[in-house]
Write a protein that holds these residues in place. Structure first.
Motif, PDB file in Angstrom:
ATOM      1  N   ALA A 198      -1.314 -13.033  -5.902  1.00 41.85           N
ATOM      2  CA  ALA A 198      -1.185 -11.654  -5.441  1.00 41.85           C
ATOM      3  C   ALA A 198      -2.212 -10.757  -6.129  1.00 41.85           C
ATOM      4  O   ALA A 198      -2.818  -9.884  -5.493  1.00 41.85           O
ATOM      5  N   GLY A 224      -5.466 -11.255  -4.499  1.00 45.95           N
ATOM      6  CA  GLY A 224      -5.516 -10.481  -3.262  1.00 45.95           C
ATOM      7  C   GLY A 224      -5.790  -9.012  -3.518  1.00 45.95           C
ATOM      8  O   GLY A 224      -6.584  -8.384  -2.801  1.00 45.95           O
ATOM      9  N   LEU A 225      -5.148  -8.452  -4.541  1.00 45.45           N
ATOM     10  CA  LEU A 225      -5.389  -7.051  -4.885  1.00 45.45           C
ATOM     11  C   LEU A 225      -6.833  -6.844  -5.347  1.00 45.45           C
ATOM     12  O   LEU A 225      -7.473  -5.844  -4.988  1.00 45.45           O
ATOM     13  N   PHE A 265      -9.011  -6.891  -2.345  1.00 45.34           N
ATOM     14  CA  PHE A 265      -8.825  -5.625  -1.625  1.00 45.34           C
ATOM     15  C   PHE A 265      -9.677  -4.530  -2.266  1.00 45.34           C
ATOM     16  O   PHE A 265     -10.380  -3.782  -1.585  1.00 45.34           O
ATOM     17  N   LEU A 297      -5.176  -9.058   4.939  1.00 42.08           N
ATOM     18  CA  LEU A 297      -5.251  -9.223   3.492  1.00 42.08           C
ATOM     19  C   LEU A 297      -4.082  -8.531   2.810  1.00 42.08           C
ATOM     20  O   LEU A 297      -3.474  -9.082   1.878  1.00 42.08           O
ATOM     21  N   ALA A 298      -3.743  -7.325   3.269  1.00 41.31           N
ATOM     22  CA  ALA A 298      -2.609  -6.594   2.701  1.00 41.31           C
ATOM     23  C   ALA A 298      -1.306  -7.344   2.932  1.00 41.31           C
ATOM     24  O   ALA A 298      -0.453  -7.417   2.034  1.00 41.31           O
ATOM     25  N   THR A 339      -1.148 -10.401   0.603  1.00 39.10           N
ATOM     26  CA  THR A 339      -0.902  -9.950  -0.770  1.00 39.10           C
ATOM     27  C   THR A 339       0.546  -9.524  -0.942  1.00 39.10           C
ATOM     28  O   THR A 339       1.193  -9.861  -1.947  1.00 39.10           O
ATOM     29  N   TRP A 340       1.078  -8.795   0.052  1.00 43.01           N
ATOM     30  CA  TRP A 340       2.489  -8.395   0.014  1.00 43.01           C
ATOM     31  C   TRP A 340       3.399  -9.618  -0.005  1.00 43.01           C
ATOM     32  O   TRP A 340       4.365  -9.667  -0.785  1.00 43.01           O
ATOM     33  N   MET A 359       3.371 -11.228  -3.385  1.00 45.15           N
ATOM     34  CA  MET A 359       4.132 -10.427  -4.336  1.00 45.15           C
ATOM     35  C   MET A 359       5.629 -10.626  -4.113  1.00 45.15           C
ATOM     36  O   MET A 359       6.406 -10.729  -5.075  1.00 45.15           O
ATOM     37  N   ALA A 376       3.257  -4.057  -4.431  1.00 46.79           N
ATOM     38  CA  ALA A 376       1.967  -4.342  -3.795  1.00 46.79           C
ATOM     39  C   ALA A 376       1.486  -3.140  -2.994  1.00 46.79           C
ATOM     40  O   ALA A 376       0.285  -2.824  -2.986  1.00 46.79           O
ATOM     41  N   MET A 433      -2.067  -1.059  -3.836  1.00 52.32           N
ATOM     42  CA  MET A 433      -3.176  -0.907  -2.889  1.00 52.32           C
ATOM     43  C   MET A 433      -3.471   0.563  -2.625  1.00 52.32           C
ATOM     44  O   MET A 433      -4.630   0.955  -2.459  1.00 52.32           O
TER      45      MET A 433
END
Length: 369
Positions: free
Chosen positions: A193, A196-197, A200, A217-218, A221-222, A225, A235, A239
Motif C-alpha cells: 500500500a 502504491g501511495l 501516486f 491505482l487509488a 492502494t485502497w 490498505m 488511504a 492521497m
C-alpha cells in the motif's frame, strides 16, 4: 445518470452538491430514511446491509454493502477531507502559526475533553471504555450545513474558523482510527500500500494526468490498505494530502483544487449519504431510548458531544486568547464562539464509523452508540 443530462442541468446539480447546505440536507435525509426503513421494515433493511458483493480473491473484497459503505465510500469523503487539510496548510488558516493557534488548540481541547468525560462515565463496572473516541469527532458536512443555513446572521470568519476546527478534528480522528482501531496488521499488504501511495505521489509530482491511471491505482492502494488491517479510509486521506494545493506558473487552479472540485459532488451527493443510509438505521423505541440515558456508553457519548465539545472548544479558544498572543478575529465576538462550539458537537459520520469499530462484537451496543 448525470451523463444523460444536458450540460446546464449537469452543471447545476454538481454545483449544488458542492454547497454545504445541500450536502448537509442530503446527509440528514439519508439518516431519516435509514431510521424509517430500519424501524418499519427491519428484516428488509438488514438483508440489504448483509448483501455481499465483490471478488473474494486475492484481497478478500467479498464485502457486505454496509462494509463497502464504511470502508469504501468513506475513503472518498476522507480523500476530500485530506485535500481540504492540505489546502488549509498551504493557503488557509493553518499556514501561519499565529492564525492557526486558536482553532488548533480549540480542536485539540474539543477532542480531549469529550474523551475524558466518556472515560469517566464508563469507568465503572458496566462501562465500555473502548468507545472513548466516539464523541471526539465533528461532522464537517452537518456542521457547515447548519452554519450555511443561518449564515446570513453570523459573521463570515466564523465559517473559516469552523472549517479549520473541523479539518484539524478530522486529522486527529484519522490518527485515532489508524492507531487505536486497526487490528491484525499484515505488513506485506501495508508495504505494498505504501508502494502504491509512493507511486501516486511520484506520478502526480511528475505532472502525469489521466483519471484512467490514477483511479485504478487509488483503488488498488485502497484495497491493499484494507487487506493490511489499517482502516482503509487512511488511504483516502493520505492521497488527498499528497496532492499539490498551491498554484505554479500561470495556473488558475492547483491540481488539488481542481480534483476537489470534481470529486466533492461524488462525496457529498453519493458517498456520505449512502454511508448514512447503511449506518444510521437503528431500532428506536421507548425502552431503547431509555437505554441511551441509563447505560454508560451511549450516555458518555451524549455528555461528550453536548458538554465536552461545547466546553472544550470554547474553553480552548478562550484560554489560548487569554494566555498567548493569539487573538480572536476582530469581526468575531465570544458569543459567536459559543455558537460554533455547540455546532462542533454535531458528531455523525466519523462518530458512526468509530462506533462500529469500537464495538465490532456487539452490534446492539454499537446501535445504541
Amino acid at each position: 445518470f448525470l451523463g444523460r443530462l444536458s450540460l446546464p442541468e449537469r452543471t447545476f446539480i454538481t454545483d449544488a452538491l458542492r454547497t454545504e447546505t445541500v450536502g448537509g440536507m442530503l446527509l440528514l435525509g439519508a439518516a431519516v430514511v435509514a431510521l424509517i426503513w430500519a424501524n418499519a421494515w427491519p428484516q428488509a433493511y438488514q438483508s440489504v446491509l448483509d448483501y455481499t458483493v465483490g471478488p473474494s480473491a486475492p484481497l478478500h473484497l467479498n464485502l457486505s454493502l454496509a462494509t463497502w459503505a464504511k470502508d469504501g465510500l468513506l475513503a472518498i469523503f476522507f480523500f476530500v477531507a485530506g485535500i481540504e487539510l492540505k489546502r488549509e496548510f498551504v493557503a488557509g488558516e493553518l499556514r501561519t502559526p499565529s492564525a492557526a493557534l486558536l482553532p488548533v488548540v480549540a480542536a485539540v481541547c474539543g477532542v480531549a475533553l469529550p474523551a475524558i468525560l466518556f472515560a469517566l462515565v464508563n469507568s465503572g463496572s458496566g462501562g465500555h471504555p473502548s468507545g472513548w473516541a466516539i464523541p471526539t469527532a465533528t461532522d464537517i458536512a452537518f456542521a457547515l450545513g447548519v452554519l450555511a443555513v443561518v449564515g446570513s446572521h453570523l459573521p463570515s470568519p466564523l465559517r473559516a474558523f469552523l472549517l479549520t476546527l473541523a479539518v484539524v478534528d478530522d486529522l486527529i480522528a484519522i490518527l485515532i482510527i489508524a492507531i487505536f482501531y486497526s487490528h491484525g496488521i499484515k505488513f506485506w499488504a501495508l508495504g505494498l500500500a505504501f508502494v502504491g501511495l509512493a507511486l501516486f505521489w511520484f506520478l502526480h509530482r511528475r505532472g502525469v494526468h489521466g483519471w484512467y491511471l490514477f483511479v485504478p491505482l487509488a483503488f488498488v492502494t485502497w484495497a491493499l490498505m484494507h487487506e493490511s488491517g489499517i482502516h482503509a479510509t487512511v488511504a483516502g486521506v493520505a492521497m488527498g494530502l499528497m496532492l499539490r494545493c498551491h498554484r505554479e506558473g500561470d495556473e488558475q487552479h492547483s491540481p488539488g483544487e481542481h480534483i476537489e472540485h470534481l470529486v466533492r459532488p461524488l462525496s457529498a451527493g453519493l458517498a456520505v449519504p449512502l454511508f448514512a443510509l447503511f449506518s444510521a438505521g437503528v431500532a428506536v423505541s421507548g425502552p431503547k431510548l431509555r437505554e441511551v440515558f441509563t447505560q454508560a456508553a451511549p450516555l458518555g457519548i451524549v455528555i461528550g458531544l453536548l458538554v465536552g465539545k461545547s466546553v472544550g472548544v470554547f474553553g480552548g479558544a478562550w484560554l489560548t486568547a487569554r494566555f498567548t498572543r493569539a487573538e480572536l478575529n476582530p469581526r468575531l465576538k465570544w458569543a459567536d464562539m459559543v455558537a460554533v462550539s455547540v455546532l462542533a458537537g454535531i458528531g455523525f459520520t466519523v462518530s458512526l464509523l468509530i462506533s462500529e469499530l469500537a464495538f465490532p462484537d456487539d452490534p446492539a451496543l454499537a446501535a445504541r452508540a
